[in-house]
Design a protein around this motif. Structure first.
Motif, PDB file in Angstrom:
ATOM      1  N   ASN A   1       0.919  -1.142   0.145  1.00  0.00           N
ATOM      2  CA  ASN A   1      -0.133   0.065   0.061  1.00  0.00           C
ATOM      3  C   ASN A   1       0.774   1.128  -0.086  1.00  0.00           C
ATOM      4  OD1 ASN A   1      -2.303   1.711   0.033  1.00  0.00           O
ATOM      5  ND2 ASN A   1      -2.733   1.285   2.266  1.00  0.00           N
ATOM      6  N   THR A   2       1.902   1.351   0.840  1.00  0.00           N
ATOM      7  CA  THR A   2       2.845   2.436   0.933  1.00  0.00           C
ATOM      8  C   THR A   2       3.438   2.468  -0.379  1.00  0.00           C
ATOM      9  OG1 THR A   2       3.124   2.168   3.224  1.00  0.00           O
ATOM     10  CG2 THR A   2       4.867   3.813   1.985  1.00  0.00           C
ATOM     11  N   GLY A   3       3.995   1.559  -1.107  1.00  0.00           N
ATOM     12  CA  GLY A   3       4.469   1.499  -2.268  1.00  0.00           C
ATOM     13  C   GLY A   3       3.523   2.114  -3.488  1.00  0.00           C
TER      14      GLY A   3
ATOM     15  N   ARG B   1       3.093   5.870  -3.050  1.00  0.00           N
ATOM     16  CA  ARG B   1       4.348   6.435  -3.388  1.00  0.00           C
ATOM     17  C   ARG B   1       4.626   6.543  -5.022  1.00  0.00           C
ATOM     18  NH1 ARG B   1       9.682   6.883  -0.399  1.00  0.00           N
ATOM     19  NH2 ARG B   1       9.127   7.441   1.769  1.00  0.00           N
ATOM     20  N   LEU B   2       4.250   5.404  -5.560  1.00  0.00           N
ATOM     21  CA  LEU B   2       4.260   5.252  -7.471  1.00  0.00           C
ATOM     22  C   LEU B   2       3.067   5.924  -8.034  1.00  0.00           C
ATOM     23  CD1 LEU B   2       5.726   1.870  -7.503  1.00  0.00           C
ATOM     24  CD2 LEU B   2       6.982   4.034  -7.630  1.00  0.00           C
ATOM     25  N   PHE B   3       2.050   5.692  -7.511  1.00  0.00           N
ATOM     26  CA  PHE B   3       0.800   6.246  -8.276  1.00  0.00           C
ATOM     27  C   PHE B   3      -0.137   6.912  -7.253  1.00  0.00           C
ATOM     28  CE2 PHE B   3       1.808   1.656  -9.502  1.00  0.00           C
ATOM     29  CZ  PHE B   3       2.447   2.254 -10.688  1.00  0.00           C
TER      30      PHE B   3
END
Length: 122
Positions: A93-95, A98-100
């Motif tokens: 979820n954190t990734g 950060r990405l989208f």
């Protein structure tokens, strides 16, 4: 941790993860797997955890005590899988955030759990 930079917080998180889920934890898993394997191979006992304690408990492993041991083993396995899934979902979820810029919310985390569950059981 609020005074640390983003990179320092990430490094602290990785250090904590490796401390709790690192090589020494896999050593515990290997010892338990070896004990189950030895009990099965050398004594011809069924492939369950309770029979690793057969040399200590003897025929008590065939009683309710053995069933209790197998129940505890199943419960702790479920707890471990849930912990790993929960930590993984938080990281995913954190990734994605950060990405989208995907919402970092409980709803998103529940959706990720369902997606992982569908993939794992398909």
């Amino acid at each position: 941790y609020s005074s640390l930079s983003s990179n320092q917080r990430a490094q602290a998180a990785i250090n904590l993860t490796l401390f709790h889920w690192g090589v020494h934890t896999w050593g515990i898993y290997a010892v338990l797997g070896l004990a189950v394997g030895v009990a099965t191979y050398t004594r011809g006992l069924p492939l369950t955890f309770k029979f690793t304690l057969y040399p200590l408990l003897g025929d008590l492993t065939f009683s309710w005590i053995g069933d209790l041991l197998d129940g505890l083993t199943a419960a702790t396995t479920v707890f471990g899988v849930c912990t790993s899934l929960g930590l993984g979902v938080l990281q995913i979820n954190t990734g994605l955030n950060r990405l989208f810029q995907l919402n970092d919310s409980t709803t998103t985390q529940v959706a990720i759990v369902w997606i992982i569950t569908v993939i794992a059981t398909a």
